[in-house]
Design an enzyme around this catalytic site. Structure first.
Site, PDB file in Angstrom:
ATOM      1  N   GLU A  11      -9.934  -1.612   5.129  1.00 28.14           N
ATOM      2  CA  GLU A  11     -10.238  -1.373   6.519  1.00 28.14           C
ATOM      3  C   GLU A  11     -11.592  -1.768   6.658  1.00 28.14           C
ATOM      4  O   GLU A  11     -12.010  -2.029   5.788  1.00 28.14           O
ATOM      5  CB  GLU A  11     -10.730   0.259   6.859  1.00 28.14           C
ATOM      6  CG  GLU A  11      -9.310   0.791   6.632  1.00 28.14           C
ATOM      7  CD  GLU A  11      -8.522   1.081   7.605  1.00 28.14           C
ATOM      8  OE1 GLU A  11      -8.671   0.666   8.866  1.00 28.14           O
ATOM      9  OE2 GLU A  11      -7.620   2.267   7.862  1.00 28.14           O
ATOM     10  N   ASN A  57      -7.643  -2.355  13.867  1.00 33.95           N
ATOM     11  CA  ASN A  57      -9.194  -2.397  13.671  1.00 33.95           C
ATOM     12  C   ASN A  57      -8.611  -3.968  13.437  1.00 33.95           C
ATOM     13  O   ASN A  57     -10.158  -4.370  12.552  1.00 33.95           O
ATOM     14  CB  ASN A  57      -9.918  -1.419  13.310  1.00 33.95           C
ATOM     15  CG  ASN A  57      -9.132  -1.106  11.979  1.00 33.95           C
ATOM     16  OD1 ASN A  57      -8.679  -1.292  11.665  1.00 33.95           O
ATOM     17  ND2 ASN A  57      -9.103   0.160  11.414  1.00 33.95           N
ATOM     18  N   HIS A  68      -7.212  -4.495  10.480  1.00 37.23           N
ATOM     19  CA  HIS A  68      -7.076  -4.031   8.575  1.00 37.23           C
ATOM     20  C   HIS A  68      -5.762  -4.875   8.566  1.00 37.23           C
ATOM     21  O   HIS A  68      -5.015  -4.435   9.087  1.00 37.23           O
ATOM     22  CB  HIS A  68      -6.787  -2.538   8.156  1.00 37.23           C
ATOM     23  CG  HIS A  68      -5.715  -1.893   8.606  1.00 37.23           C
ATOM     24  ND1 HIS A  68      -5.837  -0.607   9.567  1.00 37.23           N
ATOM     25  CD2 HIS A  68      -4.248  -1.501   8.353  1.00 37.23           C
ATOM     26  CE1 HIS A  68      -4.445  -0.309   9.532  1.00 37.23           C
ATOM     27  NE2 HIS A  68      -4.361  -1.340   8.995  1.00 37.23           N
ATOM     28  N   ASP A 107       0.505  -1.323  -0.271  1.00 32.98           N
ATOM     29  CA  ASP A 107       0.239   0.253  -0.033  1.00 32.98           C
ATOM     30  C   ASP A 107       0.976   0.938  -0.369  1.00 32.98           C
ATOM     31  O   ASP A 107       2.230   1.134   0.782  1.00 32.98           O
ATOM     32  CB  ASP A 107      -0.791  -0.011   0.616  1.00 32.98           C
ATOM     33  CG  ASP A 107      -0.618  -0.236   2.873  1.00 32.98           C
ATOM     34  OD1 ASP A 107       1.012  -0.519   2.643  1.00 32.98           O
ATOM     35  OD2 ASP A 107      -0.850  -0.439   3.843  1.00 32.98           O
TER      36      ASP A 107
HETATM   37  C1  GLP Z   1      -0.431   0.268   8.213  1.00 30.00           C
HETATM   38  C2  GLP Z   1       0.193  -0.390   7.368  1.00 30.00           C
HETATM   39  C3  GLP Z   1      -0.893  -1.862   6.987  1.00 30.00           C
HETATM   40  C4  GLP Z   1       0.194  -2.218   8.719  1.00 30.00           C
HETATM   41  C5  GLP Z   1      -0.249  -1.703  10.157  1.00 30.00           C
HETATM   42  C6  GLP Z   1      -0.015  -2.095  11.557  1.00 30.00           C
HETATM   43  O1  GLP Z   1      -1.446   0.401   8.106  1.00 30.00           O
HETATM   44  N1  GLP Z   1      -0.462   0.451   6.277  1.00 30.00           N
HETATM   45  O2  GLP Z   1       0.347  -2.685   6.080  1.00 30.00           O
HETATM   46  O3  GLP Z   1       0.802  -3.797   8.691  1.00 30.00           O
HETATM   47  O4  GLP Z   1      -0.166   0.070   9.445  1.00 30.00           O
HETATM   48  O5  GLP Z   1       1.844  -1.146  11.838  1.00 30.00           O
HETATM   49  P1  GLP Z   1       1.915  -1.193  12.763  1.00 30.00           P
HETATM   50  O6  GLP Z   1       3.261  -2.734  11.890  1.00 30.00           O
HETATM   51  O7  GLP Z   1       3.044  -0.489  12.683  1.00 30.00           O
HETATM   52  O8  GLP Z   1       1.833  -1.485  14.203  1.00 30.00           O
END
Ligand code: GLP
Length: 244
Positions: free
Chosen positions: A143, A136, A138, A67
């Site tokens: 989302e 959440n 995702h 993404d």
């Molecule tokens: C972001 C990314 C996701 C990632 C998520 C969790 O929103 N788009 O790909 O898995 O955050 O992030 P973190 O690993 O910092 O908790």
């Protein structure tokens, strides 16, 4: 689904890196799907160490990031493009031509989404995709919703995601509200999936994704339908799971 609970973030990271290295050793031109976020940072550090000390080569590897924010310059310090080069790509021998990250700074994001899917198909599909998970539930930037999006698309970020990601920006107002993300369908088409999560803040999302009902309200729950998923957790993230 295989679930491995490790004792620490560093153990989770080295188990994950070893699995990635094994895929590359077996198939030097492997196609990888790569995440951003704090979760995979330790794995990237391990892979860099394997490249520097054990000659693990990424020369023929192709990567597709999950993404990217819409509206940030490609080299903006908070773009995922910057994150990937800074934390991983500039430290390894990957051919820059084989790096793919959605361009969130384009006139036509919709066209960019369609092109991204074509590029994945042209590369022969993704051998291994590595995912983190949001609080959440995702995955990538899919989302909670009323449907599972099939392919790469434009999303409006949840308020909770904007808040969670504000830690990387000067203020919450600077966090982009839109992103381009691979869809749940794009993820489900990958040959192997590896999900990483650490810390108790992720325990509920992990529980619902792995052992709750399969629903687009918890996007990670789609992984229950894939035939080759490995989940690597630390004890905090695993703390709400029922493990037999
Ligand atoms: C972001 C990314 C996701 C990632 C998520 C969790 O929103 N788009 O790909 O898995 O955050 O992030 P973190 O690993 O910092 O908790």
């Amino acid at each position: 689904m295989k679930i491995k609970v490790t004792n620490s973030y560093s153990e989770m990271s080295s188990v994950a890196a070893s699995k990635v290295a094994k895929i590359i050793e077996e198939k030097p031109n492997a196609v990888l799907g790569l995440p951003t976020g704090n979760t995979p940072l330790g794995m990237y550090h391990e892979l860099i160490a394997m490249h520097q000390k054990a000659n693990l080569s990424f020369e023929k590897v192709t990567t597709f990031n999950l993404d990217e924010y819409i509206g940030l310059e490609r080299d903006h310090i908070n773009s995922y493009n910057y994150f990937m080069f800074h934390n991983f790509f500039k430290h390894i021998d990957i051919d820059k031509a084989n790096i793919n990250i959605p361009n969130g700074n384009t006139e036509d994001p919709k066209e960019e989404c369609a092109e991204y899917e074509k590029k994945i198909a042209k590369a022969g599909g993704i051998d291994l995709i590595i995912l983190g998970i949001g609080v959440n539930g995702h995955i990538a930037f899919n989302e909670p919703s009323d449907h599972f999006p099939a392919s790469t698309h434009i999303v409006t970020l949840d308020q909770s995601t904007v808040q969670a990601n504000a830690r990387f920006f000067m203020s919450v107002d600077e966090v982009p509200r839109f992103a381009i993300t691979m869809g749940i369908g794009s993820i489900m088409h990958c040959r192997k999936i590896m999900l990483l999560a650490n810390g108790e803040a992720k325990a509920q999302a992990v529980k619902e994704a792995l052992q709750g009902p399969i629903t687009p309200a918890l996007p990670g729950s789609a992984l229950q339908l894939h035939k080759d998923v490995t989940v690597i957790l630390d004890t905090g993230a695993a703390s709400r799971l029922t493990l037999t």
